[in-house]
Design an enzyme around this catalytic site. Structure first.
Site, short mmCIF file in Angstrom:
data_model
loop_
_atom_site.label_atom_id
_atom_site.label_comp_id
_atom_site.label_asym_id
_atom_site.label_seq_id
_atom_site.Cartn_x
_atom_site.Cartn_y
_atom_site.Cartn_z
N CYS A 1 0.85 -1.28 -0.08
CA CYS A 1 -0.02 -0.01 0.01
C CYS A 1 0.72 1.37 -0.03
O CYS A 1 1.93 1.42 0.66
CB CYS A 1 -0.89 0.27 1.02
SG CYS A 1 -2.12 -1.37 1.27
N ARG B 1 4.23 -0.77 -4.61
CA ARG B 1 3.97 -1.12 -3.25
C ARG B 1 2.53 -1.95 -3.10
O ARG B 1 2.52 -2.58 -2.03
CB ARG B 1 3.88 0.19 -2.34
CG ARG B 1 5.18 1.00 -2.08
CD ARG B 1 4.74 2.14 -1.49
NE ARG B 1 4.48 1.91 0.06
CZ ARG B 1 5.74 1.93 0.87
NH1 ARG B 1 6.54 2.03 0.50
NH2 ARG B 1 5.11 1.42 2.07
N TRP C 1 -2.45 -3.05 -1.67
CA TRP C 1 -2.13 -4.46 -1.78
C TRP C 1 -3.16 -5.07 -0.77
O TRP C 1 -3.01 -4.85 0.43
CB TRP C 1 -0.70 -4.47 -1.41
CG TRP C 1 -0.04 -6.04 -1.64
CD1 TRP C 1 0.30 -6.64 -3.08
CD2 TRP C 1 -0.13 -6.90 -0.71
NE1 TRP C 1 0.68 -7.81 -2.78
CE2 TRP C 1 0.53 -8.20 -1.52
CE3 TRP C 1 -0.14 -7.03 0.63
CZ2 TRP C 1 0.75 -9.49 -0.84
CZ3 TRP C 1 0.16 -8.30 1.13
CH2 TRP C 1 0.58 -9.42 0.47
N ASN D 1 -1.87 2.46 5.54
CA ASN D 1 -0.96 1.36 5.19
C ASN D 1 -0.68 0.63 6.45
O ASN D 1 0.07 1.41 7.49
CB ASN D 1 0.13 2.23 4.54
CG ASN D 1 1.44 1.28 4.20
OD1 ASN D 1 1.17 -0.18 4.08
ND2 ASN D 1 2.38 1.62 4.43
N GLY D 2 -0.78 -0.76 6.52
CA GLY D 2 -0.43 -1.52 7.52
C GLY D 2 -1.62 -2.75 7.94
O GLY D 2 -2.53 -2.71 7.25
N GLU E 1 18.16 -18.11 -6.22
CA GLU E 1 17.59 -16.48 -6.77
C GLU E 1 16.98 -16.71 -8.15
O GLU E 1 16.19 -15.98 -8.59
CB GLU E 1 18.83 -15.49 -6.53
CG GLU E 1 18.70 -14.14 -7.13
CD GLU E 1 17.46 -13.37 -6.62
OE1 GLU E 1 16.89 -14.00 -5.46
OE2 GLU E 1 17.19 -12.31 -6.88
N LYS F 1 13.43 -15.62 -9.38
CA LYS F 1 13.27 -14.55 -10.41
C LYS F 1 12.28 -15.24 -11.44
O LYS F 1 11.20 -14.38 -11.64
CB LYS F 1 14.44 -13.95 -10.98
CG LYS F 1 15.47 -13.11 -10.53
CD LYS F 1 14.86 -11.77 -9.84
CE LYS F 1 14.24 -11.63 -8.64
NZ LYS F 1 14.79 -11.39 -7.36
N GLU G 1 8.64 -15.52 -9.90
CA GLU G 1 7.88 -14.41 -9.64
C GLU G 1 7.35 -13.61 -10.75
O GLU G 1 6.17 -12.94 -10.65
CB GLU G 1 8.54 -13.49 -8.36
CG GLU G 1 9.48 -12.91 -8.98
CD GLU G 1 10.21 -12.20 -7.63
OE1 GLU G 1 9.76 -11.77 -6.63
OE2 GLU G 1 11.49 -12.07 -7.69
N HIS H 1 18.52 -36.75 -5.03
CA HIS H 1 17.88 -37.15 -4.06
C HIS H 1 16.41 -37.03 -4.23
O HIS H 1 15.68 -36.82 -3.23
CB HIS H 1 18.56 -36.70 -2.67
CG HIS H 1 19.86 -36.83 -2.38
ND1 HIS H 1 20.07 -38.23 -2.01
CD2 HIS H 1 21.22 -36.31 -2.62
CE1 HIS H 1 21.72 -38.24 -1.99
NE2 HIS H 1 22.06 -37.14 -2.19
N LYS I 1 6.23 -4.57 -3.66
CA LYS I 1 7.66 -4.54 -3.47
C LYS I 1 8.26 -4.41 -2.11
O LYS I 1 9.12 -5.03 -1.69
CB LYS I 1 8.12 -3.22 -4.09
CG LYS I 1 9.62 -2.85 -3.84
CD LYS I 1 10.26 -3.40 -5.26
CE LYS I 1 11.95 -3.29 -5.16
NZ LYS I 1 12.55 -4.51 -5.87
C1 F6R Z 1 12.06 -10.81 -4.92
C2 F6R Z 1 11.63 -9.70 -3.92
C3 F6R Z 1 11.64 -10.22 -2.75
C4 F6R Z 1 12.22 -9.25 -1.52
C5 F6R Z 1 11.71 -9.65 -0.12
C6 F6R Z 1 12.57 -8.92 0.91
O1 F6R Z 1 12.48 -10.31 -6.18
O2 F6R Z 1 12.18 -8.74 -4.07
O3 F6R Z 1 11.63 -11.51 -2.27
O4 F6R Z 1 13.61 -9.57 -1.75
O5 F6R Z 1 10.37 -9.24 -0.04
O6 F6R Z 1 12.32 -7.30 0.54
P1 F6R Z 1 13.51 -6.44 1.29
O7 F6R Z 1 14.83 -6.62 0.81
O8 F6R Z 1 13.08 -5.03 1.18
O9 F6R Z 1 13.49 -6.65 2.75
#
Ligand code: F6R
Length: 613
Positions: free
Chosen positions: A2, A27, A77, A103-104, A486, A490, A493, A509, A608
């Site tokens: 949010c 957000r 969100w 927001n929260g 990672e 990527k 997501e 395994h 994000k």
């Molecule tokens: C994946 C991604 C998320 C963040 C996670 C932690 O691409 O961006 O997995 O890494 O939500 O976010 P931060 O780093 O802001 O604590």
């Protein structure tokens, strides 16, 4: 999670808020809305389900003449209540006299809701926020003072909030308050903004006040007044932002994610610039320098994070254990905070977070602190909650990351962890010569990233044969394993392809059962002492008709005889390898999602900055 933009000034708040929300859409982007005063000072709420474009269309098609020099707005969100127009913010009180954006999360909303139901309140949304609105409404009836009503309501709610409120009885005023969710007061020329992120207001002003938990601010056309949690009027310092709007423009790139991938030669350089102490063949980390004796005596390190930041943390474990021989535990913040972690003496805790706002990471920080540990931050967003709550730390200086899938923040986090590993190593048994070798190689990394980025077109071609898959396996050994994780994250997501990262030898395994001609296996085939073993793992894939896409070092001819496709990257020192190996994986994920015509920068269900549990 949010985003809030509110405005008081001489201009029309509507375009200012819509543009600000656009910058905060990362957000949350399931619905949005705004509230203003009409010419009779009635509160009017306009909201729409879907991305911000729906609200923009609604305003420009049917409400072109909307004008108000004061307004509040929100991009959502969803946490409580499905995505629909009713649950979008702003949320109104029963009389339609007030609008509130939030927001929260209000954690005790169920009990509070029951109390309000008992008092005769009728709820129109499924949100936790409506409880807060009704509480303010209730206390306002009793106290006849809006400020007092807001304060009383906030006293009974448990959880986190950043809020902004307008009320018909105070047509020139916004009341805002925060606890746990970032809220910033941006101060322009005869205009004031409340925002969850300075991205939304940087175009208008660089002067900001980061509100503290418990702060409440009242803004009108003449100015602002801030009260702390003891209800005392305070005058916090105004900070000056040292970057401008150009840093968050997409430029000629189709997506922010692609732009951010291509920024990595610069962002990685920014992470180490000014921190290499060449004269001593070591590293200088200003934010930790007061604690160098702790670093010298540390017996154990815990690194805590979520998602991509957790992958960076795991990479850090390999680096620190290898270069400094200090045991490192890597923890998911969401697990750490609840499992009564053991934090022995002489343990240093690092929390790692791009946004500096992740709720689980923040809670883990507090738990580590409660156990008596010193906690350092590795964060990107300057002035973020985690950056401010820690005992010290290191900014990664990646610049604003807007694409929801983290890319440049990962490499900058890994760069900072490499610096930490070198510093800790040099404080122990790493020789000056080895220190020099690491520093010199680090300086070459940006150039080597450029060399990989130059293969973008070829990587796009290769991605075409991954784009139609439903599953993918990423394999790596040693320090390549977190990179495999990672790469898989990527892909899943942003392209919605199910992907798993595995240490290559673990494949036999279990995951080997999945391998057939439809399963792409993306293998990190780095030339090191485990190379031959990795090749044997790949032979097992071939024997089961799997398709191999290898990321290998230049000059590796053997791999070309095994893999269906090879992306060649420059060699580097083993501990710095993740900084290069991850780049092709980021590009593969990007191109697969783009080829599938998906919304790369705003993938479904994600946000994000995850400021809720
Ligand atoms: C994946 C991604 C998320 C963040 C996670 C932690 O691409 O961006 O997995 O890494 O939500 O976010 P931060 O780093 O802001 O604590």
């Amino acid at each position: 999670m949010c985003g809030i933009v509110a405005y008081v000034g001489r201009k029309n708040s509507v375009p200012i808020m819509l543009e600000g929300l656009k910058r905060l859409e990362y957000r949350g982007y399931d619905s949005s809305g705004l509230a203003l005063f009409d010419e009779d000072n009635n509160v009017k709420i306009y909201k729409k389900e879907g991305k911000l474009i729906e609200l923009e269309k609604f305003v420009s098609n049917t409400n072109k003449d909307l004008f108000s020099t004061i307004g509040i707005s929100h991009t959502r969100w969803a946490t409580h209540g499905v995505v629909n127009e009713a649950n979008a913010h702003p949320i109104s009180d029963p009389d339609g006299t007030m609008a509130l954006v939030h927001n929260g999360i209000i954690e005790n909303y169920k009990d509070l809701k029951q109390n309000l139901l008992n008092k005769g309140y009728k709820f129109k949304t499924d949100t936790d926020t409506e409880v807060l609105v009704f509480l303010v409404h209730y206390y306002y009836q009793v106290e006849k003072c809006l400020t007092k009503a807001v304060q009383l309501a906030l006293k009974v709610v448990e959880g986190t909030y950043g809020i902004a409120i307008i009320h018909r009885d105070f047509p020139g005023q916004i009341i805002s308050a925060k606890k746990g969710s970032t809220l910033i007061l941006a101060i322009g020329d005869n205009e004031f903004f409340i925002t969850s992120d300075i991205n939304a207001t940087i175009k208008h002003t660089k002067r900001v006040i980061y509100l503290e938990d418990g702060d409440m601010v009242k803004i009108n056309h003449e100015g602002y007044e801030i009260f702390n949690s003891d209800n005392l009027s305070i005058n916090p310092e105004i900070s000056e932002i040292d970057w401008d709007i150009s840093a968050i423009d997409k430029g000629d790139f189709k997506h922010y994610m692609l732009k951010e991938i291509f920024e990595q030669p610069i962002s990685v350089g920014n992470a180490f610039r000014g921190r290499l102490a060449d004269e001593l063949n070591t590293v200088r980390l200003g934010g930790l320098s007061a604690s160098y004796s702790d670093l010298r005596n540390v017996k154990r390190i815990q690194i805590i994070g979520c998602g991509t930041s957790w992958h960076a943390a795991l990479t850090g474990k390999y680096m620190i254990e290898s270069l400094a021989r200090i045991p490192v535990e890597v923890e998911y913040a969401s697990e750490y905070r609840y499992r009564n972690p053991i934090v022995p003496d002489d343990t240093l805790v690092f929390v790692i977070s791009q946004s500096g706002e992740t709720a689980d990471t923040l809670a883990a920080l507090k738990e580590a602190r409660a156990k008596g540990a010193k906690v350092f931050g590795i964060t990107n967003v300057v002035g973020s909650t985690i950056a401010r709550e820690t005992d010290g730390g290191v900014y990664i200086h990646a610049g604003s990351e807007i694409g929801v899938a983290s890319t440049k923040a990962f490499t900058s986090q890994v760069t900072v962890l490499a610096l930490l590993a070198i510093l800790l190593g040099r404080m122990r048994h790493m020789s000056p010569n080895d220190g020099l070798i690491y520093l010199e190689e680090l300086k070459l990394i940006p150039e080597k990233i450029e060399m990989i980025l130059a293969q973008n077109e070829q990587i796009r071609e290769i991605s075409k044969s991954i784009a139609n898959c439903t599953n993918a396996l990423y394999l790596g050994r040693g320090i390549d394993y977190p990179v495999a994780l990672e790469g898989a994250l990527k892909l899943k997501e942003i392209s919605y392809i199910h992907a798993e990262g595995y240490p290559a030898a673990e494949m036999k395994h279990g995951p080997i059962a999945l391998i057939d001609e439809n399963m792409p296996v993306i293998a990190l085939a780095s030339k090191d002492f485990l190379y031959d073993k990795l090749v044997s793992n790949l032979q097992e894939v071939i024997a089961r008709k799997g398709r191999i896409f290898a990321v290998a070092n230049e000059g590796d001819e053997l791999i070309a005889t095994i893999a269906n496709e090879v992306i060649y990257i420059p060699e580097t020192l083993p501990s710095l390898r993740p900084l290069l190996n991850v780049i092709p994986l980021q590009l593969i994920a990007y191109h697969v999602a783009d080829l599938k015509q998906l919304d790369v920068d705003q993938p479904r269900n994600l946000a994000k900055s995850v400021t809720v549990e």
